[in-house]
Scaffold this motif. Sequence first.
Motif, mmCIF file in Angstrom:
data_model
loop_
_atom_site.group_PDB
_atom_site.id
_atom_site.type_symbol
_atom_site.label_atom_id
_atom_site.label_comp_id
_atom_site.label_asym_id
_atom_site.label_seq_id
_atom_site.Cartn_x
_atom_site.Cartn_y
_atom_site.Cartn_z
ATOM 1 N N MET A 65 40.398 39.931 61.200
ATOM 2 C CA MET A 65 39.193 39.332 61.761
ATOM 3 C C MET A 65 38.433 38.661 60.635
ATOM 4 S SD MET A 65 36.021 41.667 63.062
ATOM 5 C CE MET A 65 36.801 42.081 64.603
ATOM 6 N N ASN A 66 37.800 37.533 60.951
ATOM 7 C CA ASN A 66 36.812 36.974 60.029
ATOM 8 C C ASN A 66 35.464 37.470 60.538
ATOM 9 O OD1 ASN A 66 35.161 35.545 58.361
ATOM 10 N ND2 ASN A 66 36.094 33.549 58.745
ATOM 11 N N LYS A 67 35.062 38.595 59.969
ATOM 12 C CA LYS A 67 33.849 39.281 60.463
ATOM 13 C C LYS A 67 32.599 38.424 60.261
ATOM 14 C CE LYS A 67 30.909 43.243 59.342
ATOM 15 N NZ LYS A 67 29.764 42.392 59.049
ATOM 16 N N LYS A 68 31.755 38.440 61.282
ATOM 17 C CA LYS A 68 30.456 37.764 61.189
ATOM 18 C C LYS A 68 29.432 38.758 60.653
ATOM 19 C CE LYS A 68 30.598 35.016 65.439
ATOM 20 N NZ LYS A 68 29.942 34.907 66.741
ATOM 21 N N ALA A 69 28.367 38.244 60.063
ATOM 22 C CA ALA A 69 27.253 39.110 59.668
ATOM 23 C C ALA A 69 26.585 39.633 60.946
ATOM 24 C CB ALA A 69 26.254 38.322 58.839
ATOM 25 N N GLY A 70 25.961 40.806 60.834
ATOM 26 C CA GLY A 70 25.224 41.339 61.987
ATOM 27 C C GLY A 70 25.998 42.400 62.748
ATOM 28 N N TYR A 71 27.236 42.668 62.330
ATOM 29 C CA TYR A 71 28.070 43.678 63.009
ATOM 30 C C TYR A 71 28.410 44.772 62.009
ATOM 31 C CZ TYR A 71 28.575 40.234 66.677
ATOM 32 O OH TYR A 71 28.309 39.341 67.682
ATOM 33 N N ILE A 72 28.291 46.017 62.443
ATOM 34 C CA ILE A 72 28.641 47.102 61.523
ATOM 35 C C ILE A 72 30.129 47.429 61.677
ATOM 36 C CG2 ILE A 72 26.299 48.080 61.454
ATOM 37 C CD1 ILE A 72 27.476 50.423 63.192
ATOM 38 N N THR A 73 30.721 47.923 60.569
ATOM 39 C CA THR A 73 32.137 48.283 60.613
ATOM 40 C C THR A 73 32.260 49.723 61.101
ATOM 41 O OG1 THR A 73 32.473 46.809 58.736
ATOM 42 C CG2 THR A 73 34.299 48.251 59.301
ATOM 43 N N ALA A 74 32.447 49.865 62.390
ATOM 44 C CA ALA A 74 32.607 51.194 63.001
ATOM 45 C C ALA A 74 33.311 50.975 64.322
ATOM 46 C CB ALA A 74 31.232 51.816 63.246
ATOM 47 N N THR A 75 33.886 52.032 64.873
ATOM 48 C CA THR A 75 34.556 51.860 66.163
ATOM 49 C C THR A 75 33.553 51.964 67.316
ATOM 50 O OG1 THR A 75 35.183 54.160 66.023
ATOM 51 C CG2 THR A 75 36.904 52.562 65.527
ATOM 52 N N GLU A 76 32.463 52.710 67.086
ATOM 53 C CA GLU A 76 31.407 52.739 68.107
ATOM 54 C C GLU A 76 30.080 53.102 67.476
ATOM 55 O OE1 GLU A 76 32.925 55.461 71.011
ATOM 56 O OE2 GLU A 76 32.436 57.194 69.775
ATOM 57 N N ASP A 77 29.033 52.671 68.131
ATOM 58 C CA ASP A 77 27.693 52.992 67.656
ATOM 59 C C ASP A 77 26.747 52.879 68.842
ATOM 60 O OD1 ASP A 77 26.253 53.304 64.823
ATOM 61 O OD2 ASP A 77 24.930 52.214 66.182
ATOM 62 N N THR A 78 25.770 53.753 68.891
ATOM 63 C CA THR A 78 24.892 53.732 70.068
ATOM 64 C C THR A 78 23.848 52.619 69.986
ATOM 65 O OG1 THR A 78 23.659 55.463 68.967
ATOM 66 C CG2 THR A 78 25.107 56.151 70.771
ATOM 67 N N ARG A 79 23.499 52.196 68.761
ATOM 68 C CA ARG A 79 22.415 51.205 68.642
ATOM 69 C C ARG A 79 22.870 49.821 68.194
ATOM 70 N NH1 ARG A 79 18.848 53.721 64.520
ATOM 71 N NH2 ARG A 79 20.882 54.509 63.913
ATOM 72 N N GLU A 80 23.869 49.804 67.292
ATOM 73 C CA GLU A 80 24.220 48.526 66.654
ATOM 74 C C GLU A 80 25.500 47.938 67.250
ATOM 75 O OE1 GLU A 80 22.545 47.398 63.669
ATOM 76 O OE2 GLU A 80 22.368 49.164 62.385
ATOM 77 N N ALA A 81 25.616 46.607 67.159
ATOM 78 C CA ALA A 81 26.874 45.965 67.546
ATOM 79 C C ALA A 81 27.913 46.275 66.469
ATOM 80 C CB ALA A 81 26.659 44.463 67.649
ATOM 81 N N THR A 82 29.130 46.561 66.898
ATOM 82 C CA THR A 82 30.179 46.893 65.941
ATOM 83 C C THR A 82 31.233 45.781 65.921
ATOM 84 O OG1 THR A 82 31.775 47.961 67.409
ATOM 85 C CG2 THR A 82 29.920 49.328 66.641
ATOM 86 N N VAL A 83 32.107 45.848 64.911
ATOM 87 C CA VAL A 83 33.179 44.846 64.816
ATOM 88 C C VAL A 83 34.076 44.867 66.052
ATOM 89 C CG1 VAL A 83 33.228 44.707 62.302
ATOM 90 C CG2 VAL A 83 34.617 46.439 63.453
ATOM 91 N N MET A 84 34.104 46.012 66.770
ATOM 92 C CA MET A 84 34.921 46.085 67.986
ATOM 93 C C MET A 84 34.387 45.113 69.051
ATOM 94 S SD MET A 84 36.902 48.171 66.675
ATOM 95 C CE MET A 84 38.142 49.048 67.514
ATOM 96 N N ASP A 85 33.086 44.824 68.989
ATOM 97 C CA ASP A 85 32.486 43.877 69.941
ATOM 98 C C ASP A 85 32.952 42.448 69.685
ATOM 99 O OD1 ASP A 85 30.966 45.904 71.186
ATOM 100 O OD2 ASP A 85 29.474 45.800 69.603
ATOM 101 N N LEU A 86 33.538 42.201 68.525
ATOM 102 C CA LEU A 86 34.023 40.854 68.209
ATOM 103 C C LEU A 86 35.472 40.636 68.663
ATOM 104 C CD1 LEU A 86 32.660 40.386 64.546
ATOM 105 C CD2 LEU A 86 32.038 39.018 66.537
ATOM 106 N N LEU A 87 36.108 41.717 69.150
ATOM 107 C CA LEU A 87 37.521 41.587 69.518
ATOM 108 C C LEU A 87 37.677 40.873 70.860
ATOM 109 C CD1 LEU A 87 38.783 45.161 68.536
ATOM 110 C CD2 LEU A 87 39.136 43.027 67.279
ATOM 111 N N PRO A 88 38.560 39.880 70.913
ATOM 112 C CA PRO A 88 38.797 39.223 72.200
ATOM 113 C C PRO A 88 39.579 40.128 73.147
ATOM 114 C CG PRO A 88 40.225 38.306 70.516
ATOM 115 C CD PRO A 88 39.359 39.311 69.826
ATOM 116 N N GLU A 89 39.669 39.717 74.402
ATOM 117 C CA GLU A 89 40.297 40.552 75.429
ATOM 118 C C GLU A 89 41.746 40.885 75.165
ATOM 119 O OE1 GLU A 89 40.106 39.460 79.406
ATOM 120 O OE2 GLU A 89 38.251 40.595 79.650
ATOM 121 N N TRP A 90 42.473 39.926 74.542
ATOM 122 C CA TRP A 90 43.912 40.111 74.386
ATOM 123 C C TRP A 90 44.280 41.141 73.321
ATOM 124 C CZ3 TRP A 90 45.251 38.854 69.449
ATOM 125 C CH2 TRP A 90 44.468 37.910 68.795
#
Length: 226
Positions: A65-90
């Motif tokens: 992934m070319n990670k964008k700023a503003g996303y934390i590197t975690a598989t889940e988080d209750t408050r913050e957007a994580t890199v998993m939110d950047l993954l496309p459907e496929w």
Amino acid sequence: MRLDRFLVECGIGSRKEVKKIISAKEIKVNGSYDISAKDNIDEYSDVIEYNGERLEYKEFRYYIMNKKAGYITATEDTREATVMDLLPEWVIRKDLAPVGRLDKDTEGLLLLTNDGKLNHKLLSPKNHVDKTYYVEIENNISQEDILKLEEGVDIGNYITLPAKVEKISDTKIYLTIKEGKFHQVKKMLEAVNNKVNYLQRTTFAKLSLDGLALGEVKEVNLEDII
Ligand code: URA
């Protein structure tokens, strides 16, 4: 493995969705549509086709992934957007985890995999995997600072291993390091009285961003990584 599970793991859809797809006769197993979701298949030798295309079973998956700023590197988080939110459907998310961590404000190359052994190997301090960062800094960098960064600096109870600096301009460098300590690049620049304004990882092991657009994801093979 059950056919429905195989299809889910190939990313065709949820268990409910793949059942519908099987009933709609869109899946062929060894040339036959006379199959049900509960049937057992051999994921390595049976020929499973979806709309005429053979589905390939892969136990392990690797994505960069070319990670964008503003996303934390975690598989889940209750408050913050994580890199998993950047993954496309496929992308097959099952057991997927990032390898190492980029700070929330850092952009660039992040590997994600469900291959736990590889994840561990790449992060093991023994293995000294090269990582290159493009760094924009607040103050002009001197030749002396470059030498210090290359020889190793104290980032708080730890002296960094020899690193490589490539100067682009007075306030832009590429820094290649072999470790992955918490906030390492920022702390290294602080150790030479500077400050990181922008940080982007451009390479990790054999991988490089190679034109991957910000926020984009692509699948890679194990041979591309180490
Ligand atoms: N070093 C840092 O300081 N931050 C990162 O995100 C990666 C390396």
